[in-house]
Write an enzyme that holds these catalytic residues in place. Structure first.
Site, PDB file in Angstrom:
ATOM      1  CB  SER A 141      -0.920   0.041   1.203  1.00 64.35           C
ATOM      2  OG  SER A 141      -0.156  -0.194   2.228  1.00 64.35           O
ATOM      3  CG  ASP A 185      -3.788   5.459   6.839  1.00 64.13           C
ATOM      4  OD1 ASP A 185      -2.570   4.786   7.349  1.00 64.13           O
ATOM      5  OD2 ASP A 185      -4.189   5.050   5.742  1.00 64.13           O
ATOM      6  CG  HIS A 197      -0.935   3.714   4.655  1.00 63.56           C
ATOM      7  ND1 HIS A 197      -2.141   3.271   5.032  1.00 63.56           N
ATOM      8  CD2 HIS A 197      -0.219   2.632   3.945  1.00 63.56           C
ATOM      9  CE1 HIS A 197      -2.121   2.030   4.636  1.00 63.56           C
ATOM     10  NE2 HIS A 197      -0.928   1.535   4.207  1.00 63.56           N
TER      11      HIS A 197
END
Length: 362
Positions: A38, A327, A330
């Site tokens: 991600s 978040d 990340h």
């Protein structure tokens, strides 16, 4: 993930090579092929049913279009910034190319493609839910390789790929899952890390077998210091046992890359020390423009669950640029931009044996 995605590939992939991308002077490399999780996913997870997707507000709030794109960020991520550095458009999600309605003259495969998928791990057992594992990403790349050879011919294809960058960002989910899933933690730490390194080595060898020559490999950061891990104690301190595994993985990764260079003389690589660079952020935040390095701008932290990512119902900070984390897992767009600046042209304090700019010049 079900192999139904492959059904479209034979009929559709050839269309995307109709126009050959010219390696112009404005491009420092002809293409960037992105693999990982991600941290560099630019939307692959939008194309199949998975909980590990982020195509909803407030994600993308600072992206140029102001809409969610599937990036786990308030704006751009590291893959975007690396593409900007070399004068290329961001490598698009591989799964988007399997959509027949896209322009058949799209030249994006030659300029690069992204196989990265949120929640992906090096090992199949450490993927966090339904995702495109690293093994599957390599398999998809082999399909792309065949199309490049068909389009350019074997000799020109090898030249094209040997000058391109192979950008690898993987390993964080394996470590996170080790400490958060009982059946995996039953394995001794050293044995687990060794299995990660050995598996990744085989994956990189496969990419080499299919044309990869210049690898940009990013080590894992101090994962014990991400908000998700910090919130496991009231003082918001880093979890040192998690950081210890990150360090072990990174040491093994550096040794493995040196072995690959010895075994496969024609490859070159740039390893970026994300761990120590992130520690700099945390120890000297004001030097980088950050005011908050422990708490995420958006999202809550309860357990290892995608619902803890930034969602429409979440509150978010007004000044995203002063937060290290967007978040609980990340980095913010601001952090990703600084990281790529140093990874690309920064001092060799954090890059070994070359930074990316020097790697390109070889």
């Amino acid at each position: 993930m079900a192999d139904y995605l492959n059904v479209f590939s034979a009929a559709v992939l050839g269309f995307f090579f109709f126009i050959v991308v010219t390696f112009s002077e404005g491009h420092k490399v002809p293409g960037i092929y992105v693999f990982g999780d991600s941290l560099v996913d630019v939307g692959n997870n939008n194309y199949f049913p998975t909980l590990a997707r982020i195509d909803y507000p407030h994600n993308g709030i600072d992206f140029p279009t102001k809409i969610p794109t599937g990036r786990f960020s308030n704006g751009k991520n590291a893959a975007d910034f690396l593409a900007e550095k070399v004068g290329l458009p961001t490598s698009p999600p591989y799964l988007s190319t399997l959509r027949p309605m896209l322009n058949k003259n799209n030249p994006s495969f030659l300029a690069g493609i992204s196989f990265a998928s949120g929640a992906a791990g090096i090992l199949d057992i450490t993927n966090l839910g339904l995702t495109i594992s690293m093994n599957k990403q390599v398999e998809y790349y082999r399909t792309v390789y065949g199309e490049v050879v068909q389009q350019l011919g074997a000799i020109e294809a090898q030249k094209h790929l040997s000058e391109s960058l192979f950008y690898i960002v993987i390993g964080s989910n394996d470590i996170i899952k080790y400490f958060n899933q009982f059946n995996i933690k039953l394995r001794p730490e050293e044995e687990f890390v060794d299995s990660l390194i050995l598996t990744l080595k085989q994956q990189l060898k496969q990419l080499h077998n299919y044309g990869g020559r210049k690898f940009v490999v990013v080590g894992t950061g101090p994962i014990g210091c991400i908000p998700f891990e910090r919130h496991k104690n009231k003082a918001l301190e880093c979890r040192q046992e998690v950081n210890s595994m990150s360090l072990k993985f990174n040491e093994g990764l550096k040794s493995m890359l040196q072995e690959l260079k010895s075994e496969l003389k024609e490859i070159n690589y740039s390893y970026f020390d994300s761990y120590n660079f992130f520690l700099n952020f945390m120890q000297k935040p004001a030097s980088y423009g950050f005011a908050e390095v422990k708490v995420a701008c958006c999202g809550v932290v309860l357990d290892l669950d995608p619902k803890n990512l930034c969602r429409l119902t979440s509150s978010y900070c007004s000044n995203r640029s002063d937060h290290l984390f967007w978040d609980p897992y990340h980095p913010s767009e601001a952090a990703s931009s600084i990281i790529v600046d140093h990874m690309f042209g920064g001092p060799l304090q954090y890059s070994f044996p070359f930074n990316v700019e020097q790697l390109i010049a070889l």
